[in-house]
Design a protein around this motif. Structure first.
Motif, PDB file in Angstrom:
ATOM      1  N   LEU A 285      42.558  63.314  46.178  1.00 30.32           N
ATOM      2  CA  LEU A 285      43.585  64.135  45.550  1.00 30.32           C
ATOM      3  C   LEU A 285      43.013  65.530  45.302  1.00 30.32           C
ATOM      4  CD1 LEU A 285      44.730  61.415  42.982  1.00 30.32           C
ATOM      5  CD2 LEU A 285      45.561  61.788  45.303  1.00 30.32           C
ATOM      6  N   VAL A 286      43.861  66.418  44.804  1.00 33.21           N
ATOM      7  CA  VAL A 286      43.458  67.799  44.549  1.00 33.21           C
ATOM      8  C   VAL A 286      44.031  68.223  43.205  1.00 33.21           C
ATOM      9  CG1 VAL A 286      43.657  70.197  45.348  1.00 33.21           C
ATOM     10  CG2 VAL A 286      43.381  68.359  47.025  1.00 33.21           C
ATOM     11  N   VAL A 287      43.252  68.925  42.401  1.00 35.60           N
ATOM     12  CA  VAL A 287      43.781  69.487  41.155  1.00 35.60           C
ATOM     13  C   VAL A 287      44.852  70.513  41.511  1.00 35.60           C
ATOM     14  CG1 VAL A 287      43.266  70.849  39.101  1.00 35.60           C
ATOM     15  CG2 VAL A 287      41.638  69.110  39.888  1.00 35.60           C
ATOM     16  N   MET A 288      46.083  70.277  41.034  1.00 38.20           N
ATOM     17  CA  MET A 288      47.232  71.109  41.391  1.00 38.20           C
ATOM     18  C   MET A 288      47.617  72.099  40.302  1.00 38.20           C
ATOM     19  SD  MET A 288      49.544  67.953  42.795  1.00 38.20           S
ATOM     20  CE  MET A 288      50.943  68.998  43.225  1.00 38.20           C
ATOM     21  N   GLU A 289      47.283  71.782  39.058  1.00 39.37           N
ATOM     22  CA  GLU A 289      47.745  72.574  37.924  1.00 39.37           C
ATOM     23  C   GLU A 289      46.866  72.238  36.732  1.00 39.37           C
ATOM     24  OE1 GLU A 289      52.053  73.228  35.680  1.00 39.37           O
ATOM     25  OE2 GLU A 289      51.580  71.251  36.527  1.00 39.37           O
ATOM     26  N   LYS A 290      46.596  73.237  35.884  1.00 39.17           N
ATOM     27  CA  LYS A 290      45.802  73.030  34.683  1.00 39.17           C
ATOM     28  C   LYS A 290      46.602  73.489  33.475  1.00 39.17           C
ATOM     29  CE  LYS A 290      41.474  73.947  34.711  1.00 39.17           C
ATOM     30  NZ  LYS A 290      40.181  74.662  34.757  1.00 39.17           N
ATOM     31  N   LEU A 291      46.716  72.605  32.474  1.00 38.90           N
ATOM     32  CA  LEU A 291      47.493  72.888  31.272  1.00 38.90           C
ATOM     33  C   LEU A 291      46.619  72.602  30.052  1.00 38.90           C
ATOM     34  CD1 LEU A 291      50.743  71.035  32.408  1.00 38.90           C
ATOM     35  CD2 LEU A 291      50.405  73.512  32.370  1.00 38.90           C
ATOM     36  N   ALA A 292      46.244  73.654  29.341  1.00 38.94           N
ATOM     37  CA  ALA A 292      45.389  73.456  28.164  1.00 38.94           C
ATOM     38  C   ALA A 292      46.082  72.603  27.116  1.00 38.94           C
ATOM     39  CB  ALA A 292      44.993  74.809  27.576  1.00 38.94           C
ATOM     40  N   SER A 293      47.417  72.729  27.037  1.00 43.56           N
ATOM     41  CA  SER A 293      48.191  71.912  26.112  1.00 43.56           C
ATOM     42  C   SER A 293      49.583  71.722  26.684  1.00 43.56           C
ATOM     43  CB  SER A 293      48.286  72.586  24.750  1.00 43.56           C
ATOM     44  OG  SER A 293      49.062  71.818  23.840  1.00 43.56           O
ATOM     45  N   THR A 294      50.087  70.494  26.620  1.00 43.45           N
ATOM     46  CA  THR A 294      51.424  70.201  27.123  1.00 43.45           C
ATOM     47  C   THR A 294      51.960  68.966  26.405  1.00 43.45           C
ATOM     48  OG1 THR A 294      52.736  69.905  29.143  1.00 43.45           O
ATOM     49  CG2 THR A 294      50.655  68.717  29.026  1.00 43.45           C
ATOM     50  N   ILE A 295      53.169  68.573  26.723  1.00 42.22           N
ATOM     51  CA  ILE A 295      53.775  67.375  26.123  1.00 42.22           C
ATOM     52  C   ILE A 295      54.150  66.406  27.238  1.00 42.22           C
ATOM     53  CG2 ILE A 295      55.772  66.476  24.865  1.00 42.22           C
ATOM     54  CD1 ILE A 295      55.713  69.000  23.180  1.00 42.22           C
ATOM     55  N   PHE A 296      53.711  65.183  27.126  1.00 40.50           N
ATOM     56  CA  PHE A 296      54.127  64.109  28.015  1.00 40.50           C
ATOM     57  C   PHE A 296      55.292  63.379  27.358  1.00 40.50           C
ATOM     58  CE2 PHE A 296      49.744  63.268  30.204  1.00 40.50           C
ATOM     59  CZ  PHE A 296      49.790  64.530  30.743  1.00 40.50           C
ATOM     60  N   ASP A 297      56.370  63.242  28.092  1.00 39.55           N
ATOM     61  CA  ASP A 297      57.593  62.661  27.533  1.00 39.55           C
ATOM     62  C   ASP A 297      58.115  61.594  28.492  1.00 39.55           C
ATOM     63  OD1 ASP A 297      60.033  62.070  26.442  1.00 39.55           O
ATOM     64  OD2 ASP A 297      60.636  64.146  26.120  1.00 39.55           O
ATOM     65  N   THR A 298      58.116  60.331  28.058  1.00 35.02           N
ATOM     66  CA  THR A 298      58.593  59.230  28.893  1.00 35.02           C
ATOM     67  C   THR A 298      59.894  58.631  28.371  1.00 35.02           C
ATOM     68  OG1 THR A 298      57.370  57.544  27.666  1.00 35.02           O
ATOM     69  CG2 THR A 298      56.205  58.636  29.458  1.00 35.02           C
ATOM     70  N   THR A 299      60.566  59.344  27.475  1.00 37.87           N
ATOM     71  CA  THR A 299      61.746  58.754  26.836  1.00 37.87           C
ATOM     72  C   THR A 299      62.877  58.480  27.822  1.00 37.87           C
ATOM     73  OG1 THR A 299      62.459  60.995  26.223  1.00 37.87           O
ATOM     74  CG2 THR A 299      61.254  59.723  24.575  1.00 37.87           C
ATOM     75  N   ASP A 300      62.899  59.169  28.954  1.00 34.65           N
ATOM     76  CA  ASP A 300      63.932  58.916  29.963  1.00 34.65           C
ATOM     77  C   ASP A 300      63.486  57.927  31.030  1.00 34.65           C
ATOM     78  OD1 ASP A 300      65.690  60.650  28.749  1.00 34.65           O
ATOM     79  OD2 ASP A 300      65.039  62.380  29.930  1.00 34.65           O
ATOM     80  N   GLU A 301      62.238  57.435  30.922  1.00 34.19           N
ATOM     81  CA  GLU A 301      61.705  56.590  31.987  1.00 34.19           C
ATOM     82  C   GLU A 301      61.327  55.191  31.529  1.00 34.19           C
ATOM     83  OE1 GLU A 301      58.759  58.260  34.464  1.00 34.19           O
ATOM     84  OE2 GLU A 301      59.718  60.218  34.595  1.00 34.19           O
ATOM     85  N   LEU A 302      60.902  55.061  30.289  1.00 32.68           N
ATOM     86  CA  LEU A 302      60.449  53.758  29.807  1.00 32.68           C
ATOM     87  C   LEU A 302      61.442  53.186  28.806  1.00 32.68           C
ATOM     88  CD1 LEU A 302      56.631  54.468  29.286  1.00 32.68           C
ATOM     89  CD2 LEU A 302      57.747  53.369  31.242  1.00 32.68           C
ATOM     90  N   PRO A 303      61.494  51.851  28.677  1.00 36.62           N
ATOM     91  CA  PRO A 303      62.434  51.236  27.731  1.00 36.62           C
ATOM     92  C   PRO A 303      62.035  51.515  26.294  1.00 36.62           C
ATOM     93  CG  PRO A 303      60.994  49.587  28.709  1.00 36.62           C
ATOM     94  CD  PRO A 303      60.747  50.862  29.468  1.00 36.62           C
ATOM     95  N   PRO A 304      63.006  51.423  25.367  1.00 44.05           N
ATOM     96  CA  PRO A 304      62.685  51.613  23.942  1.00 44.05           C
ATOM     97  C   PRO A 304      61.534  50.710  23.522  1.00 44.05           C
ATOM     98  CG  PRO A 304      65.050  51.468  24.267  1.00 44.05           C
ATOM     99  CD  PRO A 304      64.429  51.102  25.590  1.00 44.05           C
ATOM    100  N   GLY A 305      60.667  51.247  22.722  1.00 44.13           N
ATOM    101  CA  GLY A 305      59.486  50.497  22.289  1.00 44.13           C
ATOM    102  C   GLY A 305      58.272  50.807  23.125  1.00 44.13           C
ATOM    103  N   GLU A 306      58.475  51.243  24.385  1.00 45.26           N
ATOM    104  CA  GLU A 306      57.355  51.617  25.254  1.00 45.26           C
ATOM    105  C   GLU A 306      57.288  53.128  25.473  1.00 45.26           C
ATOM    106  OE1 GLU A 306      56.916  49.446  28.874  1.00 45.26           O
ATOM    107  OE2 GLU A 306      57.916  47.663  28.061  1.00 45.26           O
ATOM    108  N   ALA A 307      58.415  53.794  25.340  1.00 47.10           N
ATOM    109  CA  ALA A 307      58.466  55.236  25.601  1.00 47.10           C
ATOM    110  C   ALA A 307      57.703  55.999  24.530  1.00 47.10           C
ATOM    111  CB  ALA A 307      59.914  55.705  25.669  1.00 47.10           C
ATOM    112  N   TYR A 308      57.240  57.190  24.868  1.00 45.33           N
ATOM    113  CA  TYR A 308      56.515  58.030  23.926  1.00 45.33           C
ATOM    114  C   TYR A 308      56.723  59.495  24.286  1.00 45.33           C
ATOM    115  CZ  TYR A 308      53.306  57.812  27.887  1.00 45.33           C
ATOM    116  OH  TYR A 308      52.782  57.865  29.143  1.00 45.33           O
ATOM    117  N   ARG A 309      56.476  60.320  23.308  1.00 48.49           N
ATOM    118  CA  ARG A 309      56.469  61.768  23.484  1.00 48.49           C
ATOM    119  C   ARG A 309      55.244  62.272  22.740  1.00 48.49           C
ATOM    120  NH1 ARG A 309      58.420  66.798  21.687  1.00 48.49           N
ATOM    121  NH2 ARG A 309      59.385  68.029  23.368  1.00 48.49           N
TER     122      ARG A 309
END
Length: 422
Positions: A285-309
């Motif tokens: 793989l190749v490093v495509m982007e660098k983000l010193a700070s960001t938010i990971f949001d899985t609320t639209d992808e994982l079921p309730p109880g597993e999702a996180y932001r």
């Protein structure tokens, strides 16, 4: 799997192409074929302009100057507009065709003078005058993006990565590829490779770029019409530098990352990869982007109880699908022992901070031993193919010496909201 906004390529700055030393032009508005008088023992030298034809109108601003020569070779081309301005450009290395260094202007008259020369010094000229289309076509634009930014420094695995929206139809790819130019200094040969639906095309040499390489890239597409009814309206350029050689290798068996600079190990660190239900991808793989700070949001992808932001520090993107290397203080106790992530490479805060300070976009990351292989095109994946696999997806013939290069090639000129996983 998390949603992090996929960054789009920026428009890069146009740069002038140095003009050639060109022959003069003393008349306009006609096409001619002239022959130099040969001596009795020498073949005649003739040259004719084949495109654009004399007095042509509505010529695309992407027009090239074509010529046919007998008894010699094209020495130079001079293209002048109706205000006397000389248009810079260069001859293609593979044939007697000259490419303007920038799109021509709409609604202007141009005169081209082609000078050919024989080995004994005889010369001959031919000329043509033509007029470009009055205005930009009323057609949807063919979107394009270049993932290089003028003046930046990149890692040794950085491909010339080009994106098209929508993808380029199969029948147009050879013509488009002929208008994608890369010059490397020192010269290293390379090949273009089309991915799937034509939405991505990569350029790379058989092995990683040499540190210190300068790359000058032009997508000379403005003025091209495609068979999908779309029109390419933008030329893009970038001149960039390849930096020092830094490689990261992640081994699922040992749950460790090894970092090498110029081939020497500079640090090893424990990692936690994707758990069995959400494995990390193996491959180069190749490093495509660098983000010193960001938010990971899985609320639209994982079921309730597993999702996180969750706010994430020192995130380095590896795939479009959302796999990153990033700081994961919550999994420090698992790092080096077990996989608990949603597909990312988890490292401790101190190691993540140190690594973020060492890497460049374009640095290679090799992951081994997981349950899943990286999907081609899910990120900048051209290094995940063998060279022979890679060159098969060129839309133009690849010279035999380069096609069979495998590991050793003689240098020569090549002109040619954020979603993520945790």
């Amino acid at each position: 799997m998390i949603h992090v906004s996929r960054s789009h390529a920026g428009v890069v700055l146009l740069a002038a192409v140095a003009p050639l030393a060109l022959a003069g032009c003393d008349s306009v508005g006609r096409s001619a074929e002239l022959a130099a008088s040969p001596s009795p023992s020498l073949p005649p030298l003739t040259v004719a302009v084949t495109a654009p034809v004399a007095r042509a109108t509505g010529v695309p601003v992407s027009a090239e100057i074509g010529a046919k020569v007998a008894g010699g070779t094209v020495r130079s081309v001079r293209l002048v507009d109706d205000k006397g301005t000389v248009v810079p450009g260069a001859l293609r290395p593979e044939g007697p065709t000259w490419v303007p260094g920038a799109p021509l202007a709409y609604g202007r008259e141009y005169t081209a003078v082609v000078t050919a020369a024989a080995d004994d010094g005889r010369t001959a000229q031919a000329r043509t005058t033509f007029t470009t289309a009055a205005r930009r076509p009323d057609a949807p634009e063919q979107g394009s993006g270049l993932y290089l930014f003028n003046g930046n420094t990149y890692g040794v695995a950085m491909p010339v990565a080009v994106e098209f929206i929508p993808g380029v139809p199969q029948r147009d790819r050879a013509a488009v590829q002929r208008r994608l130019f890369v010059t490397s200094t020192p010269a290293q040969p390379g090949v273009w490779h089309w991915v799937g639906d034509g939405s991505q095309v990569f350029y790379r040499p058989p092995t990683y770029w040499r540190p210190g390489t300068k790359l000058a890239v032009r997508l000379g597409l403005a003025g091209m019409r495609l068979s999908n009814g779309r029109y390419a309206a933008v030329d893009r350029r970038a001149t960039v530098t390849i930096g020092r050689k830094l490689e990261m290798a992640v081994d699922n068996r040992t749950k460790r990352m090894t970092v090498r600079r110029a081939g020497k190990v500079v640090r090893t660190m424990p990692v936690s990869l994707g758990k069995s239900s959400t494995p990390s991808s193996s491959g180069t793989l190749v490093v495509m982007e660098k983000l010193a700070s960001t938010i990971f949001d899985t609320t639209d992808e994982l079921p309730p109880g597993e999702a996180y932001r969750t706010r994430i520090a020192f995130a380095q993107r590896l795939t479009w699908g959302g796999e990153f290397i990033h700081s994961a203080p919550w999994s420090v106790g698992d790092q080096g022992y077990r996989n608990v992530s949603h597909g990312c490479v988890n490292v401790g805060p101190d190691n993540a901070s140190w690594l973020f300070g060492q890497t460049l976009v374009g640095d290679p990351v090799t992951v081994r031993g997981t349950e899943r292989r990286i999907g081609h095109g899910n990120g900048w994946t051209p290094w995940n193919l063998t060279w022979r696999e890679y060159v098969r997806a060129s839309a133009l013939p690849v010279p035999a010496a380069l096609r069979n290069a495998d590991r050793k090639v003689e240098p020569r000129n090549s002109v040619h909201s954020v979603d993520s996983r945790m």
